[in-house]
Write an enzyme that holds these catalytic residues in place. Structure first.
Site, short mmCIF file in Angstrom:
data_model
loop_
_atom_site.label_atom_id
_atom_site.label_comp_id
_atom_site.label_asym_id
_atom_site.label_seq_id
_atom_site.Cartn_x
_atom_site.Cartn_y
_atom_site.Cartn_z
N ASP A 14 0.87 -1.29 -0.16
CA ASP A 14 -0.04 -0.03 -0.02
C ASP A 14 0.88 1.23 -0.05
O ASP A 14 1.87 1.45 0.92
CB ASP A 14 -0.95 -0.06 1.23
CG ASP A 14 -1.87 1.06 1.37
OD1 ASP A 14 -2.13 1.75 0.15
OD2 ASP A 14 -2.59 1.31 2.18
N GLU A 105 -2.92 0.00 -4.01
CA GLU A 105 -2.99 -1.00 -3.09
C GLU A 105 -3.46 -2.29 -3.55
O GLU A 105 -4.13 -2.48 -4.41
CB GLU A 105 -4.18 -0.51 -2.03
CG GLU A 105 -4.37 -1.53 -0.82
CD GLU A 105 -5.34 -0.98 0.01
OE1 GLU A 105 -5.83 0.25 -0.22
OE2 GLU A 105 -5.85 -1.78 0.69
#
Ligand SMILES: [Mg+2]
Length: 393
Positions: A14, A105
């Site tokens: 992420d 992500e």
């Protein structure tokens, strides 16, 4: 292919403060300073701004109060999309098993790669180094046996970190974490639990499930227990694409100026987001649909890093998409404007990916109040003040 069942094979990767990090990468004078991407509403905040309590979805007034010296820059979605693409190429280069969660992500399954590429921790470290070197952005990697745990590990490791949770350390890892980490636990539930002295997942796990159920309801109690005991429940992202919720306005053929078009956009966004909240949903992708005088139509969309039911956030994105389409609108004349929120999901399923609850409080209250009024008196009972004097429909 070796399959290491029960090992920590799932990476959650992420990007940190994605939009703001891209701005700091591209403009050296922004580095080390509190940077906020957005205008009327905060779309992203750098870690320097987060240190002052600035959060995504926060309004301009709250931002000025918390961090008056923040450097506010308008979003550059084309730059974010390009950066995202480059990062996802590195993901794809790392493993064929990439599950896309959002623009910044993804989950990566590296279980079959031990012979080829080494242990997951080494793969994660290499991934972080490559994203830093090749794209110039910080990225955090959480590694665990399940997607849920990998995501939580990443949250704990943020920013710019790496954390592996070994299977035999899962309970130990989870017990001290705040209950609010669990999706389905909103602020109200968390403070109800806190009033009884329950702040961590470990506190919750120590209670008989019936006692917990009396406080937060049976489904939430069961989920709390399951998570605290390392049994994963529910999905953390990915899976089949969900439906979208949308609405549109036909404009006829008379020319409209930018202010009129903006008022129509506001009305459509307001209507869509009311329906989204009524359905107890959140969505991640804002889709703007435009039709022109010659019946040609275009669609412009942008996926947010996290799902939302927040009108101001969606409006900010919709306005940016509309602004980008301005030349074509002026050239061809706009006859229809539609907006949809796509990748829509139930709001309890995704609360984990909403790190911005704190900043949305006030706006959330206003939204809840206006939704309540409309539920009682009909959808025309309340409208944003900017829409007064504009006919609906
Ligand atoms: Mg991110």
């Amino acid at each position: 292919l070796e399959v290491w069942v029960g090992e920590s094979n799932i990476l959650h990767a992420d990007l940190d403060a994605f939009y703001a990090s891209v701005e700091q990468r591209d403009e050296p004078r922004l580095r080390g300073r509190p940077v906020v991407v957005g205008g009327g509403v905060v779309l992203a905040a750098s870690y320097e701004a987060k240190a002052f309590g600035v959060r995504a979805a926060m309004g301009a007034a709250a931002l000025r109060r918390l961090c008056p010296h923040a450097v506010v820059v308008p979003p550059r979605f084309a730059a974010y999309t390009a950066a995202s693409r480059a990062v996802f190429e590195i993901f794809a280069d790392t493993t064929p098993l990439v599950e896309n969660v959002s623009i910044d992500e993804a989950f990566l399954d590296v279980g079959g790669l031990r012979r080829l590429a080494g242990r997951p921790e080494a793969i994660g470290a290499r991934l972080r180094a490559r994203v830093r070197q090749e794209v110039g952005l910080p990225i955090t990697v959480g590694i665990a046996r399940t997607r849920f745990l990998a995501k939580v590990a990443g949250r704990v490791a943020k920013p710019d970190g790496l954390l592996l949770v070994a299977p035999d350390r899962e309970r130990e890892f989870l017990e001290p974490l705040p209950v609010a980490l669990l999706w389905g636990i909103g602020e109200a539930t968390a403070s109800r639990l806190a009033a009884r002295g329950i702040t961590t997942l470990g506190d919750a796990a120590a209670l008989p499930v019936e006692v917990l159920a009396a406080m937060v309801g049976a489904p939430t109690a069961r989920r709390l227990r399951a998570v605290a005991e390392g049994r994963e429940i529910g999905r953390t992202g990915g899976g089949p694409r969900r439906r979208s919720i949308g609405s549109q306005n036909a404009l006829g053929r008379r020319p409209r100026d930018a202010a009129q078009i903006d008022a129509i956009l506001l009305a459509v966004v307001d209507r869509v987001m009311h329906r989204v909240r009524e359905a107890r949903c959140v969505g991640r992708t804002v889709v703007l649909r435009l039709r022109f005088d010659d019946y040609a139509a275009v669609t412009r969309s942008h996926s947010l890093p996290m799902a939302t039911a927040h009108t101001a956030t969606v409006l900010a994105v919709a306005r940016a998409l509309l602004a980008a389409a301005r030349p074509i609108i002026e050239q061809r004349g706009l006859t229809l404007l539609g907006l949809a929120l796509a990748d829509v999901d139930g709001d309890t399923a995704v609360q984990l990916v909403l790190p911005w609850a704190a900043g949305a409080e006030t706006d959330g209250l206003v939204q809840d109040a206006s939704d309540a009024v409309r539920a009682r008196f009909g959808s025309d009972a309340l409208r944003p003040a900017t829409l007064l004097g504009h006919r609906r429909g």
